[in-house]
Write a protein that holds these residues in place. Structure first.
Motif, PDB file in Angstrom:
ATOM      1  N   TYR A   1      60.959  62.271  44.454  1.00 37.97           N
ATOM      2  CA  TYR A   1      61.520  62.488  45.344  1.00 37.97           C
ATOM      3  C   TYR A   1      62.046  63.877  46.034  1.00 37.97           C
ATOM      4  O   TYR A   1      62.717  64.546  46.095  1.00 37.97           O
TER       5      TYR A   1
ATOM      6  N   ASP B   1      63.442  64.300  48.939  1.00 35.68           N
ATOM      7  CA  ASP B   1      65.023  64.016  49.663  1.00 35.68           C
ATOM      8  C   ASP B   1      66.058  65.107  49.142  1.00 35.68           C
ATOM      9  O   ASP B   1      65.773  65.875  48.113  1.00 35.68           O
TER      10      ASP B   1
ATOM     11  N   ALA C   1      68.128  64.915  46.338  1.00 39.09           N
ATOM     12  CA  ALA C   1      67.221  65.160  44.667  1.00 39.09           C
ATOM     13  C   ALA C   1      67.060  66.718  44.019  1.00 39.09           C
ATOM     14  O   ALA C   1      67.272  67.350  42.728  1.00 39.09           O
TER      15      ALA C   1
ATOM     16  N   PRO D   1      68.402  58.181  43.573  1.00 38.68           N
ATOM     17  CA  PRO D   1      67.279  57.398  43.816  1.00 38.68           C
ATOM     18  C   PRO D   1      67.203  56.454  44.623  1.00 38.68           C
ATOM     19  O   PRO D   1      67.841  55.350  44.446  1.00 38.68           O
TER      20      PRO D   1
END
Length: 209
Positions: A152, A155, A158, A193
Motif C-alpha cells: 500500500y 497510503d 502504511a 488495510p
C-alpha cells in the motif's frame, strides 16, 4: 566462481553470520547485534527487522529477549518478545552469559510459560507457510517479512505504523511491544488495510481501513 555447499545426508546447509554491511544478505542468516533487554529495544527490533527487507535482508534475526541486561528479564517482556519471534523469519533466543538471564521458557511463571508455549506451537503449525514464503523469497527477492507500504505505497498510514508488518501477503502482524503495567487489557492502535480481514484468535471479521 563460488561453489555450492555440499549436501550432508540430504540436508541443506545454513549459514549464520555477523553483520558484514550491505550486501551480506547473500550469506544467509544475519542478526541485528547485541540488543539491550527493554521495551524500547523490542519496539526498535520489530521496526529494524521488517525494514531489513528494504536491503534484501529477509533472513534477518534478533536475540529474542535481548542480549545485554544488568538484571533478570521481566517475564512479560520475554513473553512478548517470544510471541513476536514466533512470527519472525528466524526464531532463536540468545543472551549474554549471565546466570540471571534466563532463556528457557519453562523456567518462567506458568502463565507466561503457557503463553510462550502457545506461540511456539503456533509457529510450528505454520511451518509449511513459512517454507513457502522462503521459496518465494528465493524466486522474487521479496522477504518473508516486509513493511506494509510494499503493498500500500500510496497510503500514509502504511508508513506511520512502524511496528506492524506482513508475513507474506496473507498475514498482517501487529506485535504487542509495551507493558500491561498492571492492567488486565492493553489497547493498541493499528492500521488495517482496505479489504476484509479475519482476526486469528477470535475469528472475527474486520474491515479496513
Amino acid at each position: 566462481r563460488p561453489k555450492a555447499i555440499p549436501k550432508a545426508d540430504g540436508v541443506r546447509g545454513l549459514i549464520f553470520h555477523r553483520w558484514g554491511g550491505l550486501g551480506s544478505h547473500r550469506y544467509q542468516v544475519g542478526f541485528s547485534g547485541d540488543a539491550f533487554t527493554s521495551w524500547e529495544s523490542l519496539r526498535f527490533q520489530v521496526y529494524f527487522t521488517l525494514t531489513a527487507a528494504n536491503v534484501a535482508f529477509g533472513h534477518w534475526s534478533h536475540d529474542i529477549g535481548g542480549f545485554l541486561a544488568m538484571e533478570a528479564t521481566p517475564p512479560e517482556l520475554f513473553t512478548r518478545w517470544v510471541q513476536w519471534g514466533a512470527v519472525s523469519a528466524i526464531f532463536r533466543t540468545h543472551a549474554w552469559r549471565k546466570e540471571y538471564l534466563e532463556r528457557r521458557t519453562w523456567k518462567y511463571p506458568k502463565r507466561y510459560f503457557r503463553a510462550m508455549r502457545e506461540a511456539i506451537r503456533f509457529r510450528l503449525s505454520i511451518v509449511p507457510y513459512l517454507y513457502t514464503l522462503n521459496r518465494l523469497f528465493f524466486e522474487s527477492g521479496v522477504a518473508p517479512i516486509y513493511p506494509v507500504y510494499y503493498d500500500y505505497p500510496k497510503d500514509d498510514d502504511a508508513y506511520r505504523f512502524k511496528t506492524q508488518f506482513f508475513l507474506g501477503e496473507s498475514v498482517l502482524v501487529v506485535p504487542v511491544t509495551s507493558s500491561l503495567e498492571g492492567k488486565r487489557f492493553l489497547k493498541k492502535q493499528t492500521y488495517l488495510p482496505p479489504g476484509s480481514w479475519i482476526e486469528w484468535h477470535s475469528g472475527q471479521q474486520l474491515h479496513g481501513p
